[in-house]
Design a protein around this motif. Structure first.
Motif, short mmCIF file in Angstrom:
data_model
loop_
_atom_site.label_atom_id
_atom_site.label_comp_id
_atom_site.label_asym_id
_atom_site.label_seq_id
_atom_site.Cartn_x
_atom_site.Cartn_y
_atom_site.Cartn_z
N HIS A 182 -19.24 2.36 9.60
CA HIS A 182 -18.22 2.59 10.63
C HIS A 182 -17.33 1.37 10.87
N ILE A 183 -17.80 0.20 10.41
CA ILE A 183 -16.97 -1.01 10.47
C ILE A 183 -16.36 -1.29 9.10
N GLY A 184 -17.17 -1.17 8.06
CA GLY A 184 -16.73 -1.48 6.71
C GLY A 184 -15.61 -0.59 6.20
N VAL A 185 -15.68 0.71 6.49
CA VAL A 185 -14.63 1.62 6.01
C VAL A 185 -13.28 1.29 6.65
N PRO A 186 -13.19 1.08 7.97
CA PRO A 186 -11.90 0.66 8.54
C PRO A 186 -11.39 -0.64 7.92
N LEU A 187 -12.28 -1.61 7.70
CA LEU A 187 -11.86 -2.86 7.10
C LEU A 187 -11.34 -2.64 5.67
N SER A 188 -11.99 -1.73 4.96
CA SER A 188 -11.54 -1.40 3.61
C SER A 188 -10.15 -0.78 3.63
N ILE A 189 -9.95 0.20 4.49
CA ILE A 189 -8.66 0.87 4.57
C ILE A 189 -7.56 -0.13 4.93
N LEU A 190 -7.86 -1.04 5.84
CA LEU A 190 -6.86 -2.02 6.27
C LEU A 190 -6.61 -3.10 5.21
N SER A 191 -7.42 -3.09 4.15
CA SER A 191 -7.21 -4.03 3.05
C SER A 191 -6.35 -3.45 1.94
N ILE A 192 -5.98 -2.18 2.07
CA ILE A 192 -5.16 -1.52 1.05
C ILE A 192 -3.70 -1.92 1.24
N THR A 193 -3.14 -2.54 0.22
CA THR A 193 -1.74 -3.01 0.29
C THR A 193 -0.80 -1.94 -0.27
N GLU A 194 0.50 -2.12 -0.05
CA GLU A 194 1.47 -1.09 -0.39
C GLU A 194 1.64 -0.89 -1.90
N ASP A 195 1.16 -1.84 -2.71
CA ASP A 195 1.30 -1.69 -4.16
C ASP A 195 0.13 -0.94 -4.80
N VAL A 196 -0.89 -0.61 -4.01
CA VAL A 196 -2.05 0.12 -4.53
C VAL A 196 -1.66 1.56 -4.84
N GLN A 197 -2.11 2.06 -6.00
CA GLN A 197 -1.78 3.42 -6.43
C GLN A 197 -2.91 4.42 -6.19
N ILE A 198 -4.16 3.96 -6.27
CA ILE A 198 -5.32 4.81 -6.02
C ILE A 198 -6.39 3.95 -5.34
N ALA A 199 -7.05 4.52 -4.32
CA ALA A 199 -8.12 3.81 -3.63
C ALA A 199 -9.44 4.57 -3.79
N VAL A 200 -10.52 3.83 -3.93
CA VAL A 200 -11.87 4.40 -4.01
C VAL A 200 -12.67 3.86 -2.84
N ILE A 201 -13.01 4.74 -1.91
CA ILE A 201 -13.68 4.31 -0.68
C ILE A 201 -15.11 4.84 -0.64
N GLU A 202 -16.05 3.91 -0.63
CA GLU A 202 -17.46 4.27 -0.53
C GLU A 202 -17.83 4.53 0.93
N LEU A 262 -10.20 -0.79 16.18
CA LEU A 262 -10.22 -1.09 14.74
C LEU A 262 -10.15 0.20 13.94
N GLN A 263 -10.94 1.19 14.34
CA GLN A 263 -10.95 2.47 13.62
C GLN A 263 -9.62 3.20 13.75
N ASP A 264 -9.04 3.17 14.94
CA ASP A 264 -7.73 3.83 15.14
C ASP A 264 -6.62 3.14 14.36
N LEU A 265 -6.69 1.82 14.28
CA LEU A 265 -5.71 1.08 13.50
C LEU A 265 -5.81 1.46 12.03
N ALA A 266 -7.04 1.60 11.53
CA ALA A 266 -7.25 1.99 10.14
C ALA A 266 -6.72 3.40 9.89
N ARG A 267 -6.96 4.32 10.83
CA ARG A 267 -6.43 5.68 10.70
C ARG A 267 -4.90 5.66 10.62
N HIS A 268 -4.30 4.86 11.48
CA HIS A 268 -2.84 4.77 11.51
C HIS A 268 -2.30 4.22 10.19
#
Length: 433
Positions: free
Chosen positions: A129-149, A78-84
């Motif tokens: 360590h689970i929530g951040v990968p899930l957050s990153i994987l929720s970012i769609t291609e139309d997003v211009q800026i992301a705020v990650i806690e 899950l974490q590696d997928l989010a990194r990718h």
């Protein structure tokens, strides 16, 4: 074994991730995570039956058909997928951490930036360590800026989360007496939070710094940061601000060297002034007009029981029971003591994860409460109960005992601070106030 690249191809076709069989949606990818008391590999078949397109597992005995994707470790996959996925996103990502005010700051920054940009912000407190990968994987291609806690309760955790979120910009709201047990004391807290600064130094990223905070200045110097954007109350900052009013809602005067303006918010608690100033600074950095910044701030409605002012039938309650530590408890007591009210009452629950400092920190907060401008103080929990022989205060071991007291001794026409660690479940008392 499926590779990260192969898994990513499936993710692009099925870009919804689930880690809970209770929340399976048609066509999602289910990641069968393991915990101390559960093994979601056991629910792989159930996830498929509920409509998951694929399930990611790490135990071959649960590989029932081609919809089961086998990996060495589901969490790492899950974490590696989010990194990718993050590497495919050519957008600013603001990494945000701190001992107090993380979620409120994240919400304020998002409220401001979304006045102009298509933004994504961490949902709720999915900041580990689970929530951040899930957050990153929720970012769609139309997003211009992301705020990650990014949250942490031990060292090296922020370092890990930075490798996943890969922030281009970052902010530490503050460092305080939180998670002392896991961090190994206050110096450990500073070291752990500074891992964000270390990452930004290594990637030549931008850092927003509260120049009024000596700890943050010290940490930024130690990290060797160069791309710094300052905010604070003194001249020489990119954003200079002052607290105009905070009784009960915060109003801020601010300037960006060119324009002086003011903004009224729906936030209570003078301690939120620096969180508001941080959001102003970040909005200004991203070329937003003062009126856009002010609109974002004035329209934001606090929620999640963080500095949330709630009118009940009988009282006004400061709902601040999402979490607590000595630093935030200190700020909350200072705040209520300055607010206008016929009666001021504090209902304080135990603070968790303080380790060897627990007794000392609870004693310090109790002593502060005794000398604060309060008409009544109610303490709840085993740590505060140790001081039950104090001359002041009413002490209970559990919220249930407190509820009985509140039913027999009704509080009316008062301003009530309700604050404690999440595990104390103080929300159960709101109905009696």
């Amino acid at each position: 074994m499926i590779t990260t690249a192969e898994l990513y191809k499936q993710y692009l076709k099925n870009p919804v991730i689930s880690t809970d069989t209770r929340n399976i949606t048609e066509g999602c990818i289910f990641f069968a995570l393991k915990g101390d008391n559960f093994n979601a590999n056991e629910f792989a078949e159930q996830a498929i039956e509920k409509g998951a397109a694929f399930v990611v597992i790490d135990e071959v005995k649960f590989e029932i058909n081609s919809k089961c994707l086998l990996v060495n470790d589901v969490l790492l996959a899950l974490q590696d997928l989010a990194r990718h996925h993050r590497k495919q996103l050519n957008i600013p990502v603001i990494g945000l951490t701190g001992s107090n005010g993380k979620t409120t700051s994240k919400e304020l920054v998002n409220a401001v930036l979304s006045e102009r940009y298509k933004t994504f912000a961490t949902f709720g407190n999915l900041n580990n360590h689970i929530g951040v990968p899930l957050s990153i994987l929720s970012i769609t291609e139309d997003v211009q800026i992301a705020v990650i806690e990014m949250g942490a309760n031990h060292q090296k955790e922020i370092e890990l989360l930075c490798t996943i979120a890969q922030p281009t910009h970052g902010i530490i709201t503050n460092v305080g007496m939180a998670h002392l047990d896991g961090f190994g004391g206050f110096e450990g807290v500073k070291k752990g939070k500074a891992e964000l600064y270390t990452y930004l130094k290594g990637t030549n990223g931008y850092t927003f710094i509260n120049r009024d905070n000596d700890f943050l200045l010290e940490m930024s110097v130690a990290a060797g940061l160069t791309k710094l954007i300052y905010y604070g109350t003194e001249n020489g900052n990119t954003i200079k601000g002052s607290l105009k009013s905070s009784d009960p809602f915060i109003e801020v005067d601010w300037t960006n060297h060119e324009v002086s303006t003011s903004v009224k918010t729906n936030l209570t608690g003078s301690y939120n002034f620096e969180n508001i100033l941080a959001a102003i600074c970040i909005g200004d950095f991203f070329d937003m007009r003062p009126e856009e910044i002010n609109n974002g701030l004035s329209n934001y409605q606090p929620k999640n029981n963080r500095s949330q002012l709630t009118k009940t039938e009988n009282n006004t309650v400061i709902c601040d029971f999402y979490n607590a530590n000595p630093s935030s408890m200190n700020a909350a007591l200072n705040n209520i003591s300055k607010l206008s009210a016929n009666k001021r009452i504090a209902i304080l629950g135990d603070m968790f994860e303080l380790g060897p400092e627990s007794e000392n920190q609870h004693k310090r907060i109790a002593e502060q409460a005794f000398v604060s401008n309060l008409d009544e103080i109610i303490f709840i929990g085993k740590y505060f109960y140790a001081f039950k022989n104090s001359e002041k205060g009413i002490f209970f071991q559990t919220p249930d005992e407190t509820a009985q007291y509140l039913m027999a001794n009704k509080i009316t026409d008062a301003l009530v601070l309700l604050k404690g660690s999440r595990g104390m479940k103080l929300e159960s008392l709101l109905q009696y106030l």
